[in-house]
Write a protein that holds these residues in place. Structure first.
Motif, mmCIF file in Angstrom:
data_model
loop_
_atom_site.group_PDB
_atom_site.id
_atom_site.type_symbol
_atom_site.label_atom_id
_atom_site.label_comp_id
_atom_site.label_asym_id
_atom_site.label_seq_id
_atom_site.Cartn_x
_atom_site.Cartn_y
_atom_site.Cartn_z
ATOM 1 N N GLN A 54 0.834 -1.204 0.000
ATOM 2 C CA GLN A 54 0.000 0.000 0.000
ATOM 3 C C GLN A 54 0.869 1.254 0.000
ATOM 4 O OE1 GLN A 54 -3.431 0.193 -0.519
ATOM 5 N NE2 GLN A 54 -2.735 2.278 -0.906
ATOM 6 N N ASN A 61 1.294 6.806 -6.796
ATOM 7 C CA ASN A 61 0.319 7.890 -6.964
ATOM 8 C C ASN A 61 0.984 9.266 -6.884
ATOM 9 O OD1 ASN A 61 -1.835 6.168 -7.396
ATOM 10 N ND2 ASN A 61 -2.414 6.098 -5.245
ATOM 11 N N TYR A 74 1.879 3.286 -14.224
ATOM 12 C CA TYR A 74 0.635 2.506 -14.167
ATOM 13 C C TYR A 74 0.924 1.014 -14.275
ATOM 14 C CZ TYR A 74 -2.364 6.607 -14.382
ATOM 15 O OH TYR A 74 -3.021 7.780 -14.090
ATOM 16 N N LYS A 77 2.258 -0.079 -10.966
ATOM 17 C CA LYS A 77 1.136 -0.030 -10.031
ATOM 18 C C LYS A 77 0.252 -1.266 -10.229
ATOM 19 C CE LYS A 77 -2.443 3.271 -8.734
ATOM 20 N NZ LYS A 77 -3.011 4.601 -9.001
ATOM 21 N N TYR A 81 -0.697 -4.159 -7.526
ATOM 22 C CA TYR A 81 -2.061 -4.592 -7.216
ATOM 23 C C TYR A 81 -2.212 -6.107 -7.381
ATOM 24 C CZ TYR A 81 -4.196 0.066 -6.772
ATOM 25 O OH TYR A 81 -4.555 1.324 -6.354
ATOM 26 N N LYS A 86 -5.611 -7.575 -5.726
ATOM 27 C CA LYS A 86 -6.661 -6.644 -6.152
ATOM 28 C C LYS A 86 -6.718 -6.644 -7.677
ATOM 29 C CE LYS A 86 -6.459 -3.709 -2.074
ATOM 30 N NZ LYS A 86 -6.427 -2.330 -1.594
ATOM 31 N N GLU A 88 -9.215 -6.237 -9.952
ATOM 32 C CA GLU A 88 -9.918 -5.166 -10.668
ATOM 33 C C GLU A 88 -9.050 -3.908 -10.751
ATOM 34 O OE1 GLU A 88 -12.709 -5.291 -12.427
ATOM 35 O OE2 GLU A 88 -12.825 -7.424 -11.946
ATOM 36 N N ASN A 89 -8.400 -3.576 -9.654
ATOM 37 C CA ASN A 89 -7.510 -2.407 -9.649
ATOM 38 C C ASN A 89 -6.342 -2.638 -10.604
ATOM 39 O OD1 ASN A 89 -9.111 -2.368 -7.224
ATOM 40 N ND2 ASN A 89 -7.803 -0.770 -6.448
ATOM 41 N N ALA A 93 -5.316 -0.446 -13.939
ATOM 42 C CA ALA A 93 -3.983 0.150 -14.084
ATOM 43 C C ALA A 93 -3.322 -0.308 -15.378
ATOM 44 C CB ALA A 93 -3.113 -0.197 -12.876
#
Length: 124
Positions: A54, A61, A74, A77, A81, A86, A88-89, A93
């Motif tokens: 995190q 970010n 991205y 990132k 994820y 995660k 979906e995240n 990305a």
């Protein structure tokens, strides 16, 4: 899904010229060599390696606030994820990375698309 940042896998050939103020900054992933895109990216990768996912996302970010059209950020990132579970995240990305790579004419769009397909198959 295999962790793309498993130990022993080199991410890039980054040579750091400055010294950290304290050895614990390096060990814990808190060393910020400079407050720019490269600095936040280096720290994000350090934090990812030590399992502070995190915090790595937060650094990506911050880097994206400076360089919002950087597809690599991205992409990294998205990989972070994935390690966090995660999906979906991660897909979002990687989709953004693919669009930015295409716009910039960078030949990494296919890598982002492969991640998207792999994640979508694993959801089914």
């Amino acid at each position: 899904m295999e962790d793309p940042f498993k130990s022993g896998v080199a991410l890039s050939n980054i040579q750091l010229l400055g010294l950290a103020g304290d050895r614990s900054e390096l060990i814990n992933g808190d060393w910020l060599p400079m407050k720019n895109v490269d600095g936040y990216t280096i720290r994000a990768q350090q934090r990812r390696v030590v399992g502070r996912n995190q915090d790595a996302i937060n650094d990506y970010n911050k880097a994206l606030e400076i360089a919002p059209d950087n597809g690599d950020l991205y992409f990294y990132k998205g990989q972070t994820y994935v390690a966090m579970g995660k999906k979906e995240n991660a897909i979002a990305a990687f989709k953004t990375a693919a669009v930015l790579f295409r716009r910039a004419g960078i030949d990494r769009e296919s890598a982002a698309r492969r991640w998207i397909r792999r994640l979508q198959r694993s959801q089914a």
